[in-house]
Design an enzyme around this catalytic site. Structure first.
Site, PDB file in Angstrom:
ATOM      1  N   GLY A   9       0.839  -1.183   0.000  1.00 36.69           N
ATOM      2  CA  GLY A   9       0.000   0.000   0.000  1.00 36.69           C
ATOM      3  C   GLY A   9       0.876   1.235   0.000  1.00 36.69           C
ATOM      4  O   GLY A   9       2.077   1.157   0.265  1.00 36.69           O
ATOM      5  N   GLY A  10       0.284   2.358  -0.301  1.00 35.84           N
ATOM      6  CA  GLY A  10       1.027   3.607  -0.335  1.00 35.84           C
ATOM      7  C   GLY A  10       1.432   4.065   1.060  1.00 35.84           C
ATOM      8  O   GLY A  10       1.019   3.502   2.073  1.00 35.84           O
ATOM      9  N   SER A  11       2.234   5.094   1.084  1.00 37.41           N
ATOM     10  CA  SER A  11       2.667   5.695   2.334  1.00 37.41           C
ATOM     11  C   SER A  11       1.450   6.113   3.159  1.00 37.41           C
ATOM     12  O   SER A  11       0.467   6.631   2.622  1.00 37.41           O
ATOM     13  CB  SER A  11       3.535   6.920   2.011  1.00 37.41           C
ATOM     14  N   SER A  13      -0.873   4.422   4.444  1.00 41.81           N
ATOM     15  CA  SER A  13      -2.124   3.703   4.170  1.00 41.81           C
ATOM     16  C   SER A  13      -2.552   2.814   5.338  1.00 41.81           C
ATOM     17  O   SER A  13      -3.670   2.306   5.332  1.00 41.81           O
ATOM     18  CB  SER A  13      -1.992   2.855   2.895  1.00 41.81           C
ATOM     19  N   ASP A  36      10.645   0.315   5.141  1.00 46.41           N
ATOM     20  CA  ASP A  36      11.257   1.413   5.908  1.00 46.41           C
ATOM     21  C   ASP A  36      12.471   0.924   6.692  1.00 46.41           C
ATOM     22  O   ASP A  36      13.425   1.670   6.889  1.00 46.41           O
ATOM     23  CB  ASP A  36      10.243   2.054   6.860  1.00 46.41           C
TER      24      ASP A  36
END
Length: 177
Positions: A9-11, A13, A36
């Site tokens: 998923g995107g940042s 999310s 990350d």
């Protein structure tokens, strides 16, 4: 039996929170790793410089060959841990959509993987991004849709409309112990 759960998923999310909730609801112990963690482990020369990973003023992310080489080694390590008996929840951001999934799929070849799409409305992700304060503004909105382009999932959840615990239960229902 599922050995790896890949959350894409995107940042902002909700992947990291979902991973923590999964660790709480799954019967067996699961390790959780995030892309990350890879970025945080990189030498400064590969972050915002050189041929590593760069973050633009508008939230754009660029990756170079040196980052890809480190990413491949990291993924091989993740796969080795699974082959040694660990169960892993992997929190990732498929910046290249289907191409990114293909790279991860190749590294996890022969393992039982549950592919999970973690969605969230761009405006909700942007609010979370702002509240976090550790992301470049705009990243969440830029990534909200592009990370899912062409990606095939076994299950999808929406953390913007459903509580993280309920999302975790939906994913856990797909994991056979």
């Amino acid at each position: 039996m599922i050995q790896v759960i890949v959350l894409n998923g995107g940042s902002s999310s909700g992947k990291s929170r979902l991973a923590r909730e999964l660790q709480g609801v799954l019967a067996d112990p699961w390790l959780s790793f995030s892309v990350d963690d890879l970025v945080d482990a990189m030498p400064p020369a590969l972050v915002d410089g050189g041929d590593g990973i760069g973050f633009g003023d508008q939230g754009e992310v660029s990756v170079g060959d040196d980052f890809r080489a480190m990413e491949a080694a990291w993924m091989a390590g993740i796969a080795a841990m699974v082959r040694a008996g660990a169960r892993i929840v992997l929190d990732d951001v498929f910046l290249g959509g289907a191409q990114s999934q293909a790279r991860v799929r190749a590294q996890l070849d022969g393992l039982n993987v549950l592919w999970v799409g973690v969605r969230c409305a761009p405006e909700i992700a942007a609010q979370r991004e702002l509240a976090r304060g550790d992301r470049t503004p705009g990243m969440a909105e830029l990534q909200a849709h592009v990370v899912h382009e062409g990606v095939q999932y076994d299950v999808e959840v929406d953390t913007g409309s459903t509580e993280s615990l309920e999302c975790a239960r939906a994913v856990a229902a797909r994991v056979v112990s």
